[in-house]
Design a protein around this motif. Structure first.
Motif: not given
Length: 101
Positions: A70-80
């Motif tokens: 999951l990317y928010v504002d081009s930043k990875e915030v979650m990886r599952v």
């Protein structure tokens, strides 16, 4: 790769979903993620066959399927990966979605 980078940078929220054709869990989890996203229409889901796009998977450090980033504002915030907690995923999406929209 440039196309994926452009999608990530041009959308507030993006999910990259790496899977392959022979992964039964991939199909089930993809379906559940799509169900969640029905409530979050501004989240862009990109489905990527990691075996067809090995270089792209490697650039995102994907070593098993399924893997959701999951990317928010081009930043990875979650990886599952395979053991995704769908409630946690939805809570995370909702938290960022409510802040952005």
């Amino acid at each position: 790769m440039t196309e994926i980078k452009n999608i990530i940078s041009n959308n507030d929220m993006v999910i990259l979903y790496f899977s392959n054709k022979v992964c039964g869990a991939c199909d089930v989890i993809r379906s559940k993620v799509q169900d969640i996203l029905e409530f979050y229409s501004k989240v862009k889901l990109i489905d990527i066959d990691g075996e067809e796009h090995i270089e792209l998977a490697a650039q995102h450090n994907v070593f098993s399927f399924p893997l959701l980033i999951l990317y928010v504002d081009s930043k990875e915030v979650m990886r599952v990966g395979r053991n995704v907690n769908l409630l946690e995923l939805e809570d995370t999406i909702k938290r960022y979605y409510d802040m952005l929209f």
